[in-house]
Scaffold this motif. Structure first.
Motif, PDB file in Angstrom:
ATOM      1  N   ALA A 113       4.680   6.609  -0.031  1.00  0.00           N
ATOM      2  CA  ALA A 113       5.563   7.326   0.880  1.00  0.00           C
ATOM      3  C   ALA A 113       7.012   7.433   0.430  1.00  0.00           C
ATOM      4  O   ALA A 113       7.791   8.139   1.074  1.00  0.00           O
ATOM      5  N   ASN A 114       7.410   6.741  -0.627  1.00  0.00           N
ATOM      6  CA  ASN A 114       8.797   6.869  -1.084  1.00  0.00           C
ATOM      7  C   ASN A 114       8.913   6.416  -2.528  1.00  0.00           C
ATOM      8  O   ASN A 114       7.982   5.849  -3.112  1.00  0.00           O
ATOM      9  N   GLY A 115      10.093   6.650  -3.101  1.00  0.00           N
ATOM     10  CA  GLY A 115      10.292   6.346  -4.505  1.00  0.00           C
ATOM     11  C   GLY A 115      10.189   4.878  -4.834  1.00  0.00           C
ATOM     12  O   GLY A 115       9.702   4.509  -5.902  1.00  0.00           O
ATOM     13  N   GLN A 116      10.652   4.016  -3.932  1.00  0.00           N
ATOM     14  CA  GLN A 116      10.580   2.584  -4.197  1.00  0.00           C
ATOM     15  C   GLN A 116       9.137   2.114  -4.306  1.00  0.00           C
ATOM     16  O   GLN A 116       8.791   1.325  -5.199  1.00  0.00           O
ATOM     17  N   MET A 117       8.276   2.608  -3.424  1.00  0.00           N
ATOM     18  CA  MET A 117       6.860   2.255  -3.499  1.00  0.00           C
ATOM     19  C   MET A 117       6.245   2.800  -4.784  1.00  0.00           C
ATOM     20  O   MET A 117       5.384   2.145  -5.397  1.00  0.00           O
ATOM     21  N   ALA A 118       6.677   3.973  -5.207  1.00  0.00           N
ATOM     22  CA  ALA A 118       6.150   4.549  -6.441  1.00  0.00           C
ATOM     23  C   ALA A 118       6.505   3.685  -7.640  1.00  0.00           C
ATOM     24  O   ALA A 118       5.662   3.407  -8.503  1.00  0.00           O
ATOM     25  N   VAL A 119       7.765   3.245  -7.710  1.00  0.00           N
ATOM     26  CA  VAL A 119       8.207   2.399  -8.823  1.00  0.00           C
ATOM     27  C   VAL A 119       7.433   1.084  -8.836  1.00  0.00           C
ATOM     28  O   VAL A 119       7.043   0.582  -9.897  1.00  0.00           O
ATOM     29  N   SER A 120       7.175   0.531  -7.643  1.00  0.00           N
ATOM     30  CA  SER A 120       6.466  -0.749  -7.554  1.00  0.00           C
ATOM     31  C   SER A 120       5.018  -0.652  -8.008  1.00  0.00           C
ATOM     32  O   SER A 120       4.464  -1.606  -8.555  1.00  0.00           O
ATOM     33  N   SER A 121       4.405   0.511  -7.803  1.00  0.00           N
ATOM     34  CA  SER A 121       2.965   0.613  -8.052  1.00  0.00           C
ATOM     35  C   SER A 121       2.582   1.342  -9.330  1.00  0.00           C
ATOM     36  O   SER A 121       1.421   1.311  -9.729  1.00  0.00           O
ATOM     37  N   ILE A 122       3.542   1.982 -10.020  1.00  0.00           N
ATOM     38  CA  ILE A 122       3.155   2.867 -11.118  1.00  0.00           C
ATOM     39  C   ILE A 122       2.493   2.122 -12.276  1.00  0.00           C
ATOM     40  O   ILE A 122       1.498   2.595 -12.844  1.00  0.00           O
ATOM     41  N   ALA A 123       3.011   0.960 -12.628  1.00  0.00           N
ATOM     42  CA  ALA A 123       2.433   0.245 -13.764  1.00  0.00           C
ATOM     43  C   ALA A 123       1.021  -0.241 -13.457  1.00  0.00           C
ATOM     44  O   ALA A 123       0.143  -0.242 -14.318  1.00  0.00           O
ATOM     45  N   ARG A 124       0.788  -0.655 -12.204  1.00  0.00           N
ATOM     46  CA  ARG A 124      -0.536  -1.167 -11.827  1.00  0.00           C
ATOM     47  C   ARG A 124      -1.595  -0.072 -11.826  1.00  0.00           C
ATOM     48  O   ARG A 124      -2.774  -0.345 -11.995  1.00  0.00           O
ATOM     49  N   SER A 125      -1.170   1.169 -11.635  1.00  0.00           N
ATOM     50  CA  SER A 125      -2.137   2.261 -11.483  1.00  0.00           C
ATOM     51  C   SER A 125      -2.419   3.017 -12.782  1.00  0.00           C
ATOM     52  O   SER A 125      -3.277   3.879 -12.807  1.00  0.00           O
ATOM     53  N   GLU A 126      -1.700   2.703 -13.856  1.00  0.00           N
ATOM     54  CA  GLU A 126      -1.828   3.435 -15.132  1.00  0.00           C
ATOM     55  C   GLU A 126      -1.795   4.944 -14.909  1.00  0.00           C
ATOM     56  O   GLU A 126      -2.633   5.693 -15.390  1.00  0.00           O
ATOM     57  N   VAL A 127      -0.790   5.356 -14.157  1.00  0.00           N
ATOM     58  CA  VAL A 127      -0.649   6.764 -13.796  1.00  0.00           C
ATOM     59  C   VAL A 127      -0.226   7.585 -15.019  1.00  0.00           C
ATOM     60  O   VAL A 127       0.566   7.132 -15.850  1.00  0.00           O
ATOM     61  N   GLU A 128      -0.761   8.805 -15.113  1.00  0.00           N
ATOM     62  CA  GLU A 128      -0.385   9.724 -16.183  1.00  0.00           C
ATOM     63  C   GLU A 128       0.552  10.828 -15.693  1.00  0.00           C
ATOM     64  O   GLU A 128       1.398  11.303 -16.447  1.00  0.00           O
TER      65      GLU A 128
END
Length: 369
Positions: free
Chosen positions: A41-56
């Motif tokens: 829902a926001n940029g902070q959550m995105a930064v927290s989760s991006i490495a765990r999700s191996e997002v492309e």
């Protein structure tokens, strides 16, 4: 979330509206080559989760509470170097300006969202654009990042074979200096344009014509950004204006830009005739009109972009004796447009982005010849 699609491109959707996140996720996952692995829902959550999700690929909203998209962007790029970020916003001047700033800061592209969830539900053209851009950028991210390690064992049938290297045969360069420079670009183009034109210092006695695939409002602001970084007059083309040396003309969003020789000089025309190559503005009509005026003295540069817009126009340029330069694959966000002209034998040079301006400078110095 997408289930067990081993080779699908892994996408994160970031938007403060749960309804919009759901609509975007469903639109993306209708394509079997895309898996939405994270929705926040926001940029902070995105930064927290991006490495765990191996997002492309990240589809990133601009206006959000806690942390907005422009603030989150550099943090996402730092957390996962090589990830491709698509800015998503409604079409306002403020959001268009933020999107252009985001692309200068490392975002790969943008999409303009419909202004409401009801419009988004029925916006088929937006969904097609979003899916196409995510897939193209996903392929680019995979070249940089390699396949995700956490996706589990990949079925043999799902493995994407590495594409064979595309052969490029170069032509002889034109003998005379150009009297006009034309540039075509699409995905990744704003960043590429600003870099090339920002480094193209020194006297310039010829006009520059640009078609960048962008909607209205964006092209107005792009011209303003180009004027600032280049130190040259730059503006959207307007109907009937006379072309001036040393001036940069940008095709306005949703309008083709063409030039015509008249008794009073070269005049510009803008029109809303049907899209070409699914684009308006399109590079091809611009090049067709310019080659009628400048012939062998037209120099064309094709920068990063999806699709093959500009291919037919460059064929006309080469047939008239003009020159074509393409951005190389390694430095392109998407090697569609430049790849099309390069692999069809139309270029005399295929160069990394950071060498294009230096290549152009001595050519433009020969314009009086």
């Amino acid at each position: 979330m997408s289930a067990n699609r081993d080779s699908a491109y892994r996408v994160m959707v970031v938007d403060d509206s749960a309804v919009i996140r759901g609509l975007l996720s469903r639109a993306l996952e209708e394509d079997p080559e895309i898996a939405v692995v994270s929705s926040v829902a926001n940029g902070q959550m995105a930064v927290s989760s991006i490495a765990r999700s191996e997002v492309e690929v990240v589809v990133l909203d601009i206006e959000m509470p806690v942390m907005d998209g422009l603030t989150a962007l550099p943090k996402l790029l730092e957390a996962r170097p090589g990830v491709q970020v698509v800015m998503a916003s409604t079409l306002t001047r403020k959001n268009a300006d933020i999107s252009l700033k985001a692309m200068r800061a490392g975002a790969a592209d943008y999409v303009t969202k419909p202004s409401s969830s009801s419009e988004l539900t029925s916006a088929d053209s937006f969904k097609r654009e979003l899916v196409a851009k995510v897939k193209a950028l996903g392929a680019n991210a995979r070249r940089r990042l390699g396949p995700p390690k956490s996706a589990g064992p990949v079925r043999a049938a799902a493995v994407r074979p590495a594409p064979a290297p595309r052969q490029v045969t170069l032509r002889r360069p034109p003998m005379m200096g150009p009297r006009a420079l034309a540039i075509g670009s699409s995905t990744g183009g704003p960043q590429a344009l600003l870099k090339v034109l920002g480094e193209l210092k020194g006297p310039l006695d010829i006009p520059i014509f640009i078609t960048q695939h962008m909607p209205a409002t964006f092209t107005t602001l792009l011209a303003e950004h180009i004027a600032r970084v280049s130190g040259r007059p730059a503006r959207e083309a307007s109907e009937g204006e006379t072309v001036m040396p040393g001036t940069i003309y940008v095709a306005p969003g949703d309008w083709h830009m063409r030039a015509e020789q008249s008794a009073g000089g070269v005049k510009l025309h803008v029109d809303q005739s049907p899209p070409e190559n699914f684009c308006r503005p399109s590079v091809d009509p611009m090049l067709r009109s310019l080659v009628q005026i400048y012939g062998s003295r037209l120099l064309t540069v094709i920068l990063t972009g999806m699709g093959s817009d500009g291919l037919k126009g460059c064929q006309a340029v080469v047939a008239a004796g003009g020159g074509v330069v393409a951005q190389d694959e390694a430095s392109s966000v998407v090697w569609g447009m430049p790849g099309a002209v390069a692999t069809n034998g139309l270029c005399y040079a295929v160069l990394p982005l950071d060498r294009i301006a230096d290549h152009l400078k001595p050519l433009l110095a020969r314009t009086a010849a």
